[in-house]
Enzyme design. Sequence first.
Site, PDB file in Angstrom:
ATOM      1  CE  LYS A 174      -1.855   2.754   2.892  1.00 22.00           C
ATOM      2  NZ  LYS A 174      -1.783   3.981   2.070  1.00 22.00           N
ATOM      3  CD  GLU A 249      14.299   1.606   8.123  1.00 20.88           C
ATOM      4  OE1 GLU A 249      14.818   2.603   8.676  1.00 20.88           O
ATOM      5  OE2 GLU A 249      14.859   0.512   8.025  1.00 20.88           O
ATOM      6  CB  CYS A 283      13.553   9.715   7.413  1.00 26.70           C
ATOM      7  SG  CYS A 283      14.331   8.519   6.317  1.00 26.70           S
ATOM      8  CD  GLU A 385      10.312  13.459  11.068  1.00 27.38           C
ATOM      9  OE1 GLU A 385      11.189  12.912  10.390  1.00 27.38           O
ATOM     10  OE2 GLU A 385       9.226  12.909  11.332  1.00 27.38           O
TER      11      GLU A 385
END
Length: 481
Positions: A174, A249, A283, A385
Amino acid sequence: MTTALPNCIAGNFQPARTGETLDNVSSVTGGVLCTIPRSDARDVADAAEAAKAAREGEWARWSVGQRADLLDAVADIIESRLEEIAAIESRDTGKPFRLAATVDIPRAVANFRFFASAVRQHHDGFHEMADAINYTLRRPIGTVGLITPWNLPLYLLSWKTAPELAMGNTIVAKPSEITPMSATVLAEILHEVGLPPGVFNLVHGLGHEAGQAIVEHPDIGAISFTGGTSTGAIVGRTASERFKKVSLELGGKNATVVFDDCDVEKAVEGAVRAGFANQGQVCLCGSRVLVQEGIYDRFKAAFVERVSNMSVGDPADPDTSLGALISHGHREKVEAFVALAKEEGGTIETGGTRPQLGAPLDAGAFLRPTVISGLNTSSRTATEEIFGPVVTIHPFKDEADAVRIANCVEYGLAASVWTQNLGRAHRVSAALDVGMVWVNTWLMRDLRVPFGGVKASGVGREGGHHSLEFFSEPKNVCIKL
Ligand code: TXE
């Protein structure tokens, strides 16, 4: 007419069972690029059933060599269509075409080639005892769920698909609902190269609907997820309760650590690239620049000047450095951090505002690259973040201070260290709480090395034999002589 992308289940390109679709909106123009099926648990169940049937069919008899040849054939096709697929990726994400054509799509090619070669060379353990021998068989897990994000759509989907197929599994994938296009291209290519129907199933849809159903499905034995940390926590919890293998991750708040003995020109260039590649939506991006106090003013001046000269605009223009952010909603989130930085006492050295680009780009989610100084290293802006073109810059005193600041966040994905002192490079690399350190470079990738993070940046490693091992189960056989 708007294109309606299909799911791919058991080799059939078809709509969702609900018949409902979702709009995929361009972050560059605000227009609708295509629609995707709004799949739910029923489509996932169909995909899992197709994957199970495929695992019991001819795919189970394919040799390692045949699987590796198929991966090479996929690489060849992606490479032959590189510009076309890069244009699709650029339109879908808002990233510069040049970036997609030089990084994302070549990397997808490399992923397929690399894992074709890696699986041909892969071998397993043999352990001899005085009166027995042990050998280790490596078997596919069965069906694996792949859930991927929007920042590097084909790059990350191929990073998981290639080793997963190499080890003989079947897939329910997906992609992100906001960047679905290149995954559909991949499904078509896998079909074209003769992958048996049902080995690769693609289910489009929302995370909490189709994604959640993949993680929950009893016949999907492992989940490889790349995405945000809070979603990763849900995925991890759901998968662990069902005793599934899981690889996560997740996010990062990576430090670029610049010592006063570095090559300043190269460090500035590296910090700019690390801070703003893909509009800061990687990231691994170095979103905190820590600079030793002796060179802080000089470094900051050069860094801010370089950043303020970066061109923001049309992703199709080869001179564009930064395209659009992934969505208008995401730009608002990033802008809220810029506002927060001001409340927290930060100084906006450059950027922080929307560029004036004229129609039709004024409808796009563009933001000028932003550098913020003067913030406390424990402030929210400097520790959470942001995942956009926003970098905070901070001075530090010495090695211990640099390591303390670098490690003071909940994340632990990566760091880059800039120094010409070899001893310092080793000491600081060893002391940083991260999964990956670059010294005097950033994002230099050898696909054999372990990729992944510690703390809130994830669980497990992918890359090279780590991927081949994650996507398989070892079985030891002990024979008494
Ligand atoms: O990602 P999500 P979002 C970070 C970044 C960003 C934040 C949120 O900080 O601002 O995450 O981004 C699927 N069960 N990263 O919300 O939700 C979803 O459909 C199963 C860092 O866009 O994590 C998509 O396919 N799946 C990151 C995928 O998860 C679910 C890259 C990732 O989306 C699900 C992207 C659920 N309950 C964002 N909910 C990186 N590590 O590079 C959602 N999904």
